[in-house]
Design a protein around this motif. Sequence first.
Motif, mmCIF file in Angstrom:
data_model
loop_
_atom_site.group_PDB
_atom_site.id
_atom_site.type_symbol
_atom_site.label_atom_id
_atom_site.label_comp_id
_atom_site.label_asym_id
_atom_site.label_seq_id
_atom_site.Cartn_x
_atom_site.Cartn_y
_atom_site.Cartn_z
ATOM 1 N N UNK A 147 0.818 -1.219 0.000
ATOM 2 C CA UNK A 147 0.000 0.000 0.000
ATOM 3 C C UNK A 147 0.848 1.263 0.000
ATOM 4 N N UNK A 148 2.020 1.231 0.612
ATOM 5 C CA UNK A 148 2.861 2.420 0.669
ATOM 6 C C UNK A 148 3.427 2.750 -0.707
ATOM 7 N N UNK A 149 3.833 1.735 -1.439
ATOM 8 C CA UNK A 149 4.326 1.929 -2.809
ATOM 9 C C UNK A 149 3.185 2.401 -3.709
ATOM 10 N N UNK A 150 2.029 1.774 -3.595
ATOM 11 C CA UNK A 150 0.881 2.152 -4.424
ATOM 12 C C UNK A 150 0.473 3.600 -4.147
ATOM 13 N N UNK A 151 0.453 3.993 -2.890
ATOM 14 C CA UNK A 151 0.098 5.378 -2.560
ATOM 15 C C UNK A 151 1.122 6.372 -3.097
ATOM 16 N N UNK A 152 2.398 6.040 -3.015
ATOM 17 C CA UNK A 152 3.437 6.927 -3.549
ATOM 18 C C UNK A 152 3.302 7.041 -5.063
ATOM 19 N N UNK A 153 2.954 5.938 -5.707
ATOM 20 C CA UNK A 153 2.765 5.931 -7.154
ATOM 21 C C UNK A 153 1.581 6.800 -7.543
ATOM 22 N N UNK A 154 0.474 6.686 -6.805
ATOM 23 C CA UNK A 154 -0.688 7.535 -7.084
ATOM 24 C C UNK A 154 -0.326 9.002 -6.873
ATOM 25 N N UNK A 155 0.420 9.293 -5.833
ATOM 26 C CA UNK A 155 0.841 10.672 -5.569
ATOM 27 C C UNK A 155 1.615 11.225 -6.768
ATOM 28 N N UNK A 156 2.448 10.385 -7.367
ATOM 29 C CA UNK A 156 3.249 10.824 -8.514
ATOM 30 C C UNK A 156 2.422 10.938 -9.798
ATOM 31 N N UNK A 157 1.541 9.978 -10.042
ATOM 32 C CA UNK A 157 0.822 9.925 -11.316
ATOM 33 C C UNK A 157 -0.545 10.585 -11.315
ATOM 34 N N UNK A 158 -1.200 10.617 -10.168
ATOM 35 C CA UNK A 158 -2.622 10.965 -10.181
ATOM 36 C C UNK A 158 -3.073 11.731 -8.949
ATOM 37 N N UNK A 159 -2.219 12.568 -8.421
ATOM 38 C CA UNK A 159 -2.579 13.330 -7.219
ATOM 39 C C UNK A 159 -3.889 14.088 -7.458
ATOM 40 N N UNK A 160 -4.832 13.902 -6.565
ATOM 41 C CA UNK A 160 -6.121 14.578 -6.667
ATOM 42 C C UNK A 160 -7.106 13.931 -7.627
ATOM 43 N N UNK A 161 -6.706 12.854 -8.272
ATOM 44 C CA UNK A 161 -7.565 12.170 -9.234
ATOM 45 C C UNK A 161 -8.596 11.302 -8.521
ATOM 46 N N UNK A 162 -9.690 11.049 -9.202
ATOM 47 C CA UNK A 162 -10.719 10.145 -8.680
ATOM 48 C C UNK A 162 -10.438 8.684 -8.995
ATOM 49 N N UNK A 163 -9.376 8.402 -9.751
ATOM 50 C CA UNK A 163 -9.002 7.020 -10.046
ATOM 51 C C UNK A 163 -8.522 6.372 -8.751
ATOM 52 N N UNK A 164 -9.019 5.170 -8.482
ATOM 53 C CA UNK A 164 -8.663 4.433 -7.271
ATOM 54 C C UNK A 164 -7.443 3.554 -7.548
ATOM 55 N N UNK A 165 -6.429 3.656 -6.712
ATOM 56 C CA UNK A 165 -5.234 2.825 -6.821
ATOM 57 C C UNK A 165 -5.291 1.795 -5.702
ATOM 58 N N UNK A 166 -5.298 0.519 -6.068
ATOM 59 C CA UNK A 166 -5.477 -0.559 -5.100
ATOM 60 C C UNK A 166 -4.214 -1.379 -4.957
#
Length: 156
Positions: free
Chosen positions: A75-94
Amino acid sequence: MISVGSSIPAAPASLWVEKDNNTVSLPSSGKYIIVGVPGAFTPPCSSHVPGYVENYDKLQAKGISAVYVVAVNDIFVVNAWKEQLAKGSSVHFLSDSKGEFTRLVGLDFDASGLLGNARSQRYVAVVEDGKVTNLQVENEAPNITVTHVDKILSSL
């Protein structure tokens, strides 16, 4: 392996969103997309996923209520990846850290030579009312052809 007409299995307790032990519940009604990727921060995945982020409004205009990106990472890697690629996006990263969801849908493969463990094949499933209506799986993990957002948009 799931196929068109298959039901999406219930999310295992290890399929997390946003924080540890926060199991996601995939919708049983409506239309959504699951984007399965081999690994966060890998070059192909980091070029694949932004198309779904950038075209989220177009997907919604075609009736898609949500987009779920599933990676076999913690989850920590996935969250960091979302922060880089999709900060503020409604796309869910699981985070499918144990690969349980990926195995349940039958789309895992042995990536131990490069990524250290079993990972997800690159796929996109369009799901409506809990059933797969379109499934595209790349023939090789680095490819982004049949799973490209433009291909999926044109099929909706």
